[in-house]
Design a protein around this motif. Structure first.
Motif, PDB file in Angstrom:
ATOM      1  N   ASP A  26       0.833  -1.210   0.000  1.00 30.33           N
ATOM      2  CA  ASP A  26       0.000   0.000   0.000  1.00 30.33           C
ATOM      3  C   ASP A  26       0.864   1.255   0.000  1.00 30.33           C
ATOM      4  O   ASP A  26       0.562   2.223  -0.699  1.00 30.33           O
ATOM      5  CB  ASP A  26      -0.922  -0.020   1.216  1.00 30.33           C
ATOM      6  N   ASN A  27       1.941   1.234   0.771  1.00 21.65           N
ATOM      7  CA  ASN A  27       2.856   2.383   0.827  1.00 21.65           C
ATOM      8  C   ASN A  27       3.518   2.616  -0.528  1.00 21.65           C
ATOM      9  O   ASN A  27       3.607   3.752  -1.007  1.00 21.65           O
ATOM     10  CB  ASN A  27       3.904   2.145   1.906  1.00 21.65           C
ATOM     11  N   LEU A  28       3.953   1.521  -1.168  1.00 21.59           N
ATOM     12  CA  LEU A  28       4.589   1.650  -2.481  1.00 21.59           C
ATOM     13  C   LEU A  28       3.588   2.105  -3.534  1.00 21.59           C
ATOM     14  O   LEU A  28       3.912   2.915  -4.419  1.00 21.59           O
ATOM     15  CB  LEU A  28       5.219   0.316  -2.886  1.00 21.59           C
ATOM     16  N   GLN A  29       2.366   1.606  -3.446  1.00 22.99           N
ATOM     17  CA  GLN A  29       1.338   2.019  -4.399  1.00 22.99           C
ATOM     18  C   GLN A  29       0.973   3.501  -4.209  1.00 22.99           C
ATOM     19  O   GLN A  29       0.705   4.214  -5.176  1.00 22.99           O
ATOM     20  CB  GLN A  29       0.107   1.129  -4.229  1.00 22.99           C
ATOM     21  N   GLN A  30       0.995   3.948  -2.953  1.00 17.86           N
ATOM     22  CA  GLN A  30       0.735   5.365  -2.669  1.00 17.86           C
ATOM     23  C   GLN A  30       1.821   6.240  -3.274  1.00 17.86           C
ATOM     24  O   GLN A  30       1.542   7.298  -3.849  1.00 17.86           O
ATOM     25  CB  GLN A  30       0.656   5.570  -1.152  1.00 17.86           C
ATOM     26  N   GLN A  31       3.069   5.813  -3.152  1.00 20.87           N
ATOM     27  CA  GLN A  31       4.181   6.554  -3.759  1.00 20.87           C
ATOM     28  C   GLN A  31       4.043   6.595  -5.274  1.00 20.87           C
ATOM     29  O   GLN A  31       4.309   7.616  -5.913  1.00 20.87           O
ATOM     30  CB  GLN A  31       5.512   5.906  -3.364  1.00 20.87           C
ATOM     31  N   LEU A  32       3.621   5.451  -5.842  1.00 27.13           N
ATOM     32  CA  LEU A  32       3.503   5.367  -7.297  1.00 27.13           C
ATOM     33  C   LEU A  32       2.393   6.279  -7.815  1.00 27.13           C
ATOM     34  O   LEU A  32       2.540   6.926  -8.861  1.00 27.13           O
ATOM     35  CB  LEU A  32       3.230   3.920  -7.705  1.00 27.13           C
ATOM     36  N   SER A  33       1.298   6.369  -7.101  1.00 28.51           N
ATOM     37  CA  SER A  33       0.163   7.182  -7.559  1.00 28.51           C
ATOM     38  C   SER A  33       0.364   8.673  -7.290  1.00 28.51           C
ATOM     39  O   SER A  33      -0.092   9.514  -8.065  1.00 28.51           O
ATOM     40  CB  SER A  33      -1.127   6.707  -6.878  1.00 28.51           C
ATOM     41  N   SER A  34       1.045   9.005  -6.187  1.00 29.27           N
ATOM     42  CA  SER A  34       1.240  10.420  -5.832  1.00 29.27           C
ATOM     43  C   SER A  34       2.550  10.987  -6.352  1.00 29.27           C
ATOM     44  O   SER A  34       2.690  12.200  -6.510  1.00 29.27           O
ATOM     45  CB  SER A  34       1.178  10.593  -4.314  1.00 29.27           C
TER      46      SER A  34
END
Length: 300
Positions: A26-34
């Motif tokens: 989830d943290n990595l996906q948040q970085q990828l989207s933001s």
């Protein structure tokens, strides 16, 4: 003494590890989207603190740039106005020389006086030049017109005595003066002998049909003083331009530092996310083996 490992312990550990794995994804996906390394200060307090510092520096730099833009607008208008004042004085000098011609009649001298009167009125308009509704030759009394056409018994005169500078902060602790001291231009050398009073004396002679060549020295002094003040203004303009260039460079540097501090490395994030997905799938497979078979599994 060994600890007995129960099925509940295995199940709880498996769930905890799966939650941790999902949290990492989830943290990595948040970085990828933001596109940012962190989404809240608790993710990395150091990065958050540096980001606040860089943003504060950018805001200060933007305000300094606005101050520089305002100073440049004042200086550009002042320089163009002084150039026009110089052209008016040069025309008056030409008429003074022409008035000394013995072939010029008294009527011609009066005609010259009419032209010089119009030139004086134009000088009054130039003395009342404004930028954004503020008089540029009034010192800090920017709401008061420095030239009053009704002063001096209706002849018009420069009535402002304010010589205070208008200082703008263009960097931390660094100030520049955006205006010029109009007393050194329109009230030189003093109010009794200023530019407008000299022109009034010239008009008195010409309107009486007499030559006014005796005022050439005074007009030359006024013109030379104007050139000196314009030269000083030019030096200030050059300094402000250098400061503007430095602020532009500083903005790029701060933005670059902020980007390095906050922006996520997208290639690295995608690689880490793919790696974390593989780890998560492996954890799911291992968890499936840990869970004990039930009676239903034997009834197949």
């Amino acid at each position: 003494m060994s600890v007995r490992v129960t099925q509940n312990m295995l199940n709880n550990n498996m769930l905890r590890n799966l939650h941790k794995s999902m949290g990492n994804m989830d943290n990595l996906q948040q970085q990828l989207s933001s596109g940012k390394k962190i989404s809240k200060p608790s993710d990395d307090p150091v990065v958050a603190a540096r980001g606040m510092f860089y943003r504060s520096s950018l805001m200060e730099n933007d305000q300094y740039k606005r101050n520089v833009d305002e100073a440049q607008s004042w200086m550009d208008m002042t320089d163009s106005t002084m150039d026009e004042v110089g052209n008016v004085i040069k025309r008056i000098k030409e008429l003074l020389v022409y008035s000394g011609d013995g072939a010029v009649s008294a009527q011609d001298l009066k005609t010259m006086g009419s032209e010089i009167q119009e030139l004086k009125n134009h000088l009054g308009t130039l003395a009342n030049q404004q930028v954004n509704g503020k008089y540029i030759f009034s010192g800090t009394d920017t709401n008061k017109a420095p030239y009053d056409p009704t002063a001096n018994n209706g002849k018009g005169d420069f009535v402002s005595t304010n010589s205070s500078p208008i200082n703008l902060e263009v960097s931390q602790g660094i100030f520049v003066t955006s205006n010029v001291n109009a007393q050194n231009i329109f009230n030189y050398p003093d109010n009794n002998n200023n530019m407008f009073k000299v022109i009034d004396n010239i008009l008195n002679e010409l309107n009486s049909g007499r030559t006014a060549t005796q005022f050439q020295i005074q007009i030359d002094q006024q013109y030379n003083q104007l050139l000196a003040q314009r030269s000083a203004l030019g030096a200030s303009v050059n300094r402000v331009e250098l400061i503007a260039d430095r602020l532009d460079t500083q903005e790029v540097s701060i933005s670059d530092l902020m980007s390095k501090n906050e922006d996520a490395d997208m290639a690295k994030v995608m690689t880490n996310l793919k790696e974390q997905e593989s780890v998560h799938n492996a954890a799911l497979g291992a968890g499936a083996r840990i869970i004990q078979p039930t009676l239903l599994d034997f009834l197949r």
